[in-house]
Scaffold this active site. Structure first.
Site, mmCIF file in Angstrom:
data_model
loop_
_atom_site.group_PDB
_atom_site.id
_atom_site.type_symbol
_atom_site.label_atom_id
_atom_site.label_comp_id
_atom_site.label_asym_id
_atom_site.label_seq_id
_atom_site.Cartn_x
_atom_site.Cartn_y
_atom_site.Cartn_z
ATOM 1 N N CYS A 3 -13.255 -0.648 -4.491
ATOM 2 C CA CYS A 3 -13.217 -1.670 -3.455
ATOM 3 C C CYS A 3 -12.624 -2.930 -4.062
ATOM 4 O O CYS A 3 -12.253 -2.966 -5.237
ATOM 5 C CB CYS A 3 -14.598 -1.905 -2.876
ATOM 6 S SG CYS A 3 -15.724 -2.667 -4.040
ATOM 7 N N ASN B 252 -4.143 9.510 -1.744
ATOM 8 C CA ASN B 252 -4.058 8.627 -2.913
ATOM 9 C C ASN B 252 -5.004 9.038 -4.040
ATOM 10 O O ASN B 252 -4.704 8.822 -5.212
ATOM 11 C CB ASN B 252 -4.330 7.171 -2.512
ATOM 12 C CG ASN B 252 -5.525 7.021 -1.615
ATOM 13 O OD1 ASN B 252 -5.545 7.549 -0.505
ATOM 14 N ND2 ASN B 252 -6.544 6.321 -2.089
ATOM 15 N N HIS C 120 5.078 -1.529 -4.016
ATOM 16 C CA HIS C 120 4.600 -1.497 -5.410
ATOM 17 C C HIS C 120 4.194 -0.110 -5.888
ATOM 18 O O HIS C 120 3.865 0.086 -7.058
ATOM 19 C CB HIS C 120 3.478 -2.524 -5.645
ATOM 20 C CG HIS C 120 2.140 -2.193 -5.060
ATOM 21 N ND1 HIS C 120 1.104 -1.721 -5.826
ATOM 22 C CD2 HIS C 120 1.669 -2.299 -3.810
ATOM 23 C CE1 HIS C 120 0.031 -1.561 -5.055
ATOM 24 N NE2 HIS C 120 0.348 -1.896 -3.821
HETATM 25 N N1 PLP Z 1 -2.110 3.640 1.746
HETATM 26 C C1 PLP Z 1 -2.252 4.324 0.612
HETATM 27 C C2 PLP Z 1 -2.274 5.821 0.653
HETATM 28 C C3 PLP Z 1 -2.397 3.659 -0.606
HETATM 29 O O1 PLP Z 1 -2.558 4.360 -1.744
HETATM 30 C C4 PLP Z 1 -2.375 2.245 -0.620
HETATM 31 C C5 PLP Z 1 -2.574 1.498 -1.878
HETATM 32 O O2 PLP Z 1 -3.331 1.913 -2.717
HETATM 33 C C6 PLP Z 1 -2.189 1.564 0.609
HETATM 34 C C7 PLP Z 1 -2.064 2.299 1.762
HETATM 35 C C8 PLP Z 1 -2.160 0.061 0.661
HETATM 36 O O3 PLP Z 1 -0.912 -0.441 0.255
HETATM 37 P P1 PLP Z 1 -0.788 -1.953 -0.238
HETATM 38 O O4 PLP Z 1 -1.421 -2.040 -1.591
HETATM 39 O O5 PLP Z 1 0.694 -2.212 -0.277
HETATM 40 O O6 PLP Z 1 -1.446 -2.810 0.785
#
Ligand code: PLP
Length: 385
Positions: A329, A152, A204
């Site tokens: 955070c 991410n 989302h």
């Molecule tokens: N995993 C990754 C790689 C993400 O980028 C995110 C959100 O930023 C999540 C999990 C968490 O997803 P959610 O916001 O739907 O809980």
């Protein structure tokens, strides 16, 4: 004028998704578990959405568990397999890459707190998983190996096929979980993640609604439910299903799959122009990931020496350019990035980390505005320091 370059944080709801969800919200629906016509309508919509999500992932519809998002899906994957292993074999061994999202990382920590043996797999300086370290760590005791499809913060795409091959060879009893939340807008997961046992998604990040996600659970996976109640989702996730959310996720994924062939190279070309422009106009800027490493089309991660990123993000926001520091955070405060630390990025460079993430709606004009605004803002901050 807002130049939104923070699509990895969340991407705007697609108009087609809003229409599809509004139709669901304005149709008299019952609870999908009921027997009367409104309940049957709800069940039909839910199962059509499940078919669509399954087809996006190249899975059987029965594999798909709807969740409240990527975080819940990751918690279910990690803690559900750990608990099932501990009930069965009496122990659980968990291997997670050092760059996992907190949804996975904190789930692993919670599992360790409850007695699981949890280990971290290192990455190299580019942020790519160290496959030799993985091979050395895999044993017949392993329960779960968690390696995200793409990161991410940096957008780095992991060698998931090699990870799965290594696990099948050295620890055939272990399950592979891949958090595909960031990869979903761009990569063909039916191909890339087909052989993974567990795959998570979040609506989302693909233009669907916040608060909906899914976990694909392969047929051989032993999974203990984390949420108990009426036994929905084949006993894997109790609670009345959010039919509109499931329809929103399915609609967004259908659009993503249809756009991918043209959209991904278009976004990558815009990102490359932004990268070239910023690197040539920002003295002392460093691309965090080398050119020859596979990165998602929308991601550009830079480290700017001599700039404090929180100040930079606020100052850019005032100029209408919305970007992020890459890790934050719940309070929104920026924390030192565990991803950059795992890559060996020096703390003084990581302090000036900035993530630009483009999406399908990004235009040439957005890139022009960012190229016009960023150098001046950085220059002003450096002079002030
Ligand atoms: N995993 C990754 C790689 C993400 O980028 C995110 C959100 O930023 C999540 C999990 C968490 O997803 P959610 O916001 O739907 O809980």
């Amino acid at each position: 004028m807002t130049t939104y370059l923070d699509h990895a944080a969340t991407t705007p709801l697609r108009p087609e998704v809003a229409v599809a969800m509004a139709e669901v919200h304005t149709t008299p629906l019952g609870n999908p578990t009921g027997s009367h016509p409104p309940a049957q309508r709800a069940r039909r919509l839910l199962e059509e959405a499940r078919d669509e999500v399954a087809s996006f992932l190249g899975r059987d519809p029965g594999d798909i568990v709807f969740t409240s998002g990527g975080t819940e899906a990751a918690n279910l994957a990690v803690l559900g397999t750990v608990e099932a292993a501990r009930c069965g074999r009496g122990e659980a061994v968990l291997l997670c890459s050092a760059v996992e999202h907190p949804a996975v990382r904190e789930s692993a920590r919670a599992a360790a707190h409850d007695g699981a043996d949890s280990r971290v797999l290192p990455v190299d300086r580019s942020g790519v998983l160290d496959l030799d370290a993985l091979a050395r760590t895999l044993t017949s005791r392993c329960t779960l190996v968690a390696v995200m499809t793409a990161n991410n913060e940096t957008g780095v795409v992991q060698p998931l096929g090699d990870v799965i091959d290594a696990v099948r060879r050295r620890a055939p009893q272990a399950f592979v979980f891949t958090d595909a939340v960031q990869a979903a807008p761009y990569l063909d997961l039916a191909e890339v993640a087909a052989a993974a046992d567990l795959v998570s998604l979040s609506a989302h990040k693909v233009g669907g609604p916040v608060g909906t996600g899914a976990l694909a659970v392969g047929p051989r996976v032993a999974l203990a439910a984390r949420q108990h109640g009426g036994g929905q989702e084949r006993e894997r996730r109790s609670g009345t299903q959010d039919v509109a959310g499931a329809v929103g996720l399915a609609t967004a994924l259908r659009l993503v799959a249809a756009e991918r062939a043209e959209g991904a190279p278009r976004v990558a070309a815009l990102r490359d122009r932004l990268r070239r422009g910023l690197l040539s106009s920002l003295p002392d800027a460093r691309a965090t990931v080398p050119d020859d490493v596979a990165v998602l089309p929308g991601h550009l991660h830079l480290c700017l020496r001599g700039v404090e990123r929180e100040e930079l993000l606020v100052a850019l926001g005032q100029e209408g350019v919305c970007v992020s520091g890459g890790s934050s955070c719940a309070s929104g405060a920026l924390e030192p990035s565990h991803v950059l630390a795992a890559m060996g990025v020096a703390p003084e460079l990581a302090a000036g980390a900035v993530r630009f993430t483009l999406g399908y709606g990004t235009t040439e004009a957005d890139v022009d505005r960012a190229l016009a605004a960023v150098p001046g803002v950085v220059d002003a901050l450096r002079r002030r320091a």
